[in-house]
Design a protein around this motif. Structure first.
Motif, PDB file in Angstrom:
ATOM      1  N   ALA A   1      -1.151  -0.265   7.620  1.00  0.00           N
ATOM      2  CA  ALA A   1      -2.126  -0.422   6.533  1.00  0.00           C
ATOM      3  C   ALA A   1      -2.754  -1.799   6.693  1.00  0.00           C
ATOM      4  CB  ALA A   1      -1.460  -0.295   5.164  1.00  0.00           C
TER       5      ALA A   1
ATOM      6  N   HIS B   1      -2.712  -6.873   3.635  1.00  0.00           N
ATOM      7  CA  HIS B   1      -1.465  -6.263   3.148  1.00  0.00           C
ATOM      8  C   HIS B   1      -0.437  -7.329   2.793  1.00  0.00           C
ATOM      9  CE1 HIS B   1       0.496  -6.746   7.147  1.00  0.00           C
ATOM     10  NE2 HIS B   1       1.623  -6.490   6.506  1.00  0.00           N
TER      11      HIS B   1
ATOM     12  N   GLY C   1       3.814   2.629   3.883  1.00  0.00           N
ATOM     13  CA  GLY C   1       3.103   1.369   3.789  1.00  0.00           C
ATOM     14  C   GLY C   1       3.307   0.454   4.981  1.00  0.00           C
TER      15      GLY C   1
ATOM     16  N   GLY D   1      -3.715  -2.060  -4.093  1.00  0.00           N
ATOM     17  CA  GLY D   1      -2.577  -1.296  -3.587  1.00  0.00           C
ATOM     18  C   GLY D   1      -1.298  -1.684  -4.288  1.00  0.00           C
TER      19      GLY D   1
ATOM     20  N   PHE E   1       0.819  -1.213   0.000  1.00  0.00           N
ATOM     21  CA  PHE E   1       0.000   0.000   0.000  1.00  0.00           C
ATOM     22  C   PHE E   1       0.853   1.263   0.000  1.00  0.00           C
ATOM     23  CE2 PHE E   1      -2.895  -3.176   2.021  1.00  0.00           C
ATOM     24  CZ  PHE E   1      -3.768  -3.269   0.955  1.00  0.00           C
TER      25      PHE E   1
ATOM     26  N   GLY F   1      -5.387  -4.217   4.992  1.00  0.00           N
ATOM     27  CA  GLY F   1      -6.281  -4.518   3.887  1.00  0.00           C
ATOM     28  C   GLY F   1      -7.505  -5.302   4.296  1.00  0.00           C
TER      29      GLY F   1
ATOM     30  N   THR G   1     -11.296   5.623  -0.846  1.00  0.00           N
ATOM     31  CA  THR G   1      -9.871   5.769  -0.557  1.00  0.00           C
ATOM     32  C   THR G   1      -9.689   5.822   0.950  1.00  0.00           C
ATOM     33  OG1 THR G   1      -9.469   6.987  -2.603  1.00  0.00           O
ATOM     34  CG2 THR G   1      -7.810   7.193  -0.870  1.00  0.00           C
TER      35      THR G   1
ATOM     36  N   ILE H   1      -5.024   2.849   0.532  1.00  0.00           N
ATOM     37  CA  ILE H   1      -5.758   1.634   0.187  1.00  0.00           C
ATOM     38  C   ILE H   1      -6.969   2.037  -0.647  1.00  0.00           C
ATOM     39  CG2 ILE H   1      -6.966  -0.396   1.075  1.00  0.00           C
ATOM     40  CD1 ILE H   1      -5.444   0.047   3.732  1.00  0.00           C
TER      41      ILE H   1
ATOM     42  N   SER I   1       0.097   5.292   3.962  1.00  0.00           N
ATOM     43  CA  SER I   1      -0.382   4.192   3.133  1.00  0.00           C
ATOM     44  C   SER I   1      -1.689   4.616   2.476  1.00  0.00           C
ATOM     45  CB  SER I   1      -0.626   2.942   3.988  1.00  0.00           C
ATOM     46  OG  SER I   1       0.490   2.642   4.797  1.00  0.00           O
TER      47      SER I   1
END
Length: 278
Positions: free
Chosen positions: A219, A72, A16, A273, A9, A221, A244, A257, A255
């Protein structure tokens, strides 16, 4: 065993969320994977085992425990795989279920990955759990955004969602780590998704991760996918839409995403990402 290290990311290794990636974990037992993740020291390390049907089996370990899914680390392993074997589609088999991933190379040469989560779910956050969670965070109920009600959301892992009414509340994160870790372990929560809404489709997030032995994730995900499902389930965004999420800024590891929320409530959430090798 070859251990790769990638940042997901972000396009700068200084930003990130770092992840360890083992593209060939054939023959590794649980104890070895856990010990490796602890030695790497990142919030997660992904271990990949190929199969005859072309599906890649993936397991994710934090320094303290295995987690069912990690966004991530999935982005990181997909980009690592693309760097080694070329960009294209991947089919992953995770403990949370099947996760398709596609990688491509952007115009500037950065490799970008998009995963599609398992079907998300959203459940109520019990009043007692909310009170205990707020106490551990040292937040008060009047600091929450009433437009984004507390819930527990899932897209491969469970995350309580709390929305701050003010960006400054999100910026000031000073929680009771033992208390929060104990609560999350009892409830099987992976991270706490703390968010602030900047605009209808732009959010800022912070994710404490004490069960994994990590104070905070730069970050997340999996939490971003769960949050996309939460917004769709509660009809807090029009769908389909693209969101976003900015995370890691308060940690000095910015970061970005990108979250794709389709209109079909049974569909998984897309998480996109970039990732770069450290």
């Amino acid at each position: 065993m070859e251990i790769l290290r990638y940042v997901a990311f972000a396009t700068d290794p200084a930003g990130g969320n770092p992840a360890g990636v083992v593209l060939d974990a054939t023959g590794l037992d649980d104890a070895t994977m856990l010990a490796t993740a602890a030695e790497v020291g990142y919030s997660e390390t992904a271990f990949v085992v190929s199969s005859d049907d072309g599906v890649l089996g993936v397991r994710y370990f934090s320094p303290l425990a295995e987690v069912p899914f990690c966004g991530h680390a999935t982005i990181a392993l997909a980009v690592a795989h693309a760097d080694r074997h070329g960009a294209g589609p991947l089919h992953l088999r995770t403990n949370a279920g099947p996760v398709p991933v596609t990688t491509s190379v952007a115009d500037e040469g950065t490799t970008v990955a998009t995963l599609v989560s398992v079907a998300p779910r959203t459940t109520p956050l019990a009043e007692a759990d909310q009170a205990e969670l707020l106490s551990a965070l040292r937040w008060s109920a009047d600091e929450l955004d009433p437009a984004l009600p507390p819930r527990v959301a899932y897209a491969g892992a469970w995350h309580p969602v709390l929305a701050a009414a003010d960006r400054s509340r999100l910026a000031d994160l000073d929680y009771d780590m033992p208390a929060l870790s104990d609560l999350m372990r009892r409830r099987d929560w992976t991270t706490v998704d703390l968010v602030w809404r900047e605009s209808p489709t732009v959010f800022h997030a912070r994710n404490p991760f004490p069960p994994g032995g990590v104070v905070e994730d730069p970050a997340t995900g999996a939490a971003a996918a769960a949050f996309g499902g939460y917004l769709r389930d509660l009809e807090l965004v029009g769908v389909p839409t693209t969101l976003t999420i900015h995370q890691g800024d308060d940690m000095g590891r910015p970061s970005v995403i990108t979250v794709s929320v389709p209109g079909d409530r049974d569909s998984g959430i897309g998480i996109t990402g970039a990732a770069v090798r450290i």
